[in-house]
Design an enzyme around this catalytic site. Structure first.
Site, PDB file in Angstrom:
ATOM      1  N   VAL A 105       0.859  -1.187   0.000  1.00  0.00           N
ATOM      2  CA  VAL A 105       0.000   0.000   0.000  1.00  0.00           C
ATOM      3  C   VAL A 105       0.891   1.232   0.000  1.00  0.00           C
ATOM      4  CG1 VAL A 105      -1.764   1.296   1.219  1.00  0.00           C
ATOM      5  CG2 VAL A 105      -1.848  -1.210   1.200  1.00  0.00           C
ATOM      6  N   LYS A 106       0.695   2.090  -0.992  1.00  0.00           N
ATOM      7  CA  LYS A 106       1.474   3.318  -1.101  1.00  0.00           C
ATOM      8  C   LYS A 106       0.790   4.435  -0.309  1.00  0.00           C
ATOM      9  CE  LYS A 106       3.125   4.624  -5.057  1.00  0.00           C
ATOM     10  NZ  LYS A 106       3.168   5.013  -6.505  1.00  0.00           N
TER      11      LYS A 106
END
Length: 225
Positions: free
Chosen positions: A85-86
Site C-alpha cells: 500500500v502506497k
C-alpha cells in the site's frame, strides 16, 4: 536492483513483462485516472496479469490517518498476493503507516522529497520509500544524490527499508540512482524501453544481418541441419 513498471495500462504491462525481467508494477491515482476505468477492478486485473510473485504497489487517496488506514485495509482485503500500500509521507500518512505496520500491512512511502522524510517513513514501518528523483531535480537540487543520501542513512542505521527511485525524466537519472545504490526503480513504459535502446546496438545488429546475407545470400537460413 528491482525494476518496476509505473503504469496501469494492461497492454503495456503485459508487453514489458513479456520482454524484460520485470519485478512488479506501481500505480498512483493519476496513473489510474488516465485509464478511465473503475479503480478496484483495474488493479485486480493488473494483479491477475502479473501474478503473485511480482509486487503490486497501490496508493491510497485520503489525507487523514484513519481514512488512509481504512482504504489500506480494503485494498489488502480485495487484493491477494504481494501487495504494497502506497502512502504519501505527509504527517497523517506517517501516522497511518505506524498503525498499518502493526497490522502487518506491507507499505511503500511515496512522494518522498528529502532524506529525512525517508528516514521518518522507514522508522514508521515502510518497506519501501519512493523518492521523486526528477521532481527533486526540478527544485534545483540533485534527485539522484538524494537517493544516494537515503541509501547511506539506511545503511548507517541498518534499516531494512528499500529505496525505490521514482519520477524519472531520462535514462541517465536511472543510471545514476543505480550507481548510488537504489534497491529498485519504477519507470514509465517508454522509459523502460529506453533503457535498452542505443543507436550503436541497432546498427550492430543490422550490420550482423547485412554481413550474413552478403556472404550466404538473402534467403539463407542459419543453423539449419
Amino acid at each position: 536492483m528491482e525494476i518496476l513498471i509505473d503504469s496501469a495500462n494492461i497492454k503495456e504491462i503485459s508487453r514489458l513483462i513479456d520482454l524484460y525481467p520485470i519485478d512488479g508494477v506501481t500505480t498512483n491515482p493519476t496513473i489510474i485516472a488516465k485509464e478511465k476505468e473503475t479503480f478496484l477492478p483495474l488493479v485486480q486485473e493488473i494483479k491477475g496479469h502479473i501474478g503473485n510473485e511480482k509486487t503490486l504497489h497501490v496508493q491510497t487517496l485520503s489525507t487523514k490517518a484513519n481514512d488512509i488506514v481504512n482504504e489500506a485495509l480494503i485494498l489488502t482485503d480485495q487484493l491477494d498476493g504481494n501487495v504494497y500500500v502506497k502512502i504519501p509521507v505527509i504527517p497523517e500518512g506517517i501516522k497511518a503507516m505506524k498503525t498499518l505496520h502493526q497490522e502487518g500491512v506491507k507499505l511503500t512511502a511515496t512522494a518522498v522529497i528529502t532524506p529525512l522524510q525517508a528516514l521518518m517513513a522507514a522508522k514508521a514501518g515502510a518497506d519501501y520509500v519512493a523518492p521523486y528523483v526528477n521532481r527533486v531535480s526540478n527544485l534545483s537540487a540533485d534527485g539522484t544524490q538524494v537517493v544516494g543520501e537515503i541509501v547511506n542513512i539506511f545503511n548507517n542505521y541498518q534499516l531494512s527499508t528499500k529505496v525505490l527511485g521514482a519520477s524519472f525524466k531520462n535514462v541517465d537519472q536511472i543510471k545514476q540512482v543505480a550507481l548510488n545504490g537504489s534497491h529498485a526503480i519504477t519507470a514509465s513504459p517508454d522509459m523502460i524501453d529506453a533503457i535498452q535502446e542505443h543507436l550503436l546496438t541497432e546498427w550492430s545488429v543490422n550490420q550482423f544481418s547485412s554481413d550474413w546475407k552478403n556472404a550466404f545470400g538473402e534467403n539463407s537460413v542459419p543453423f539449419s541441419k
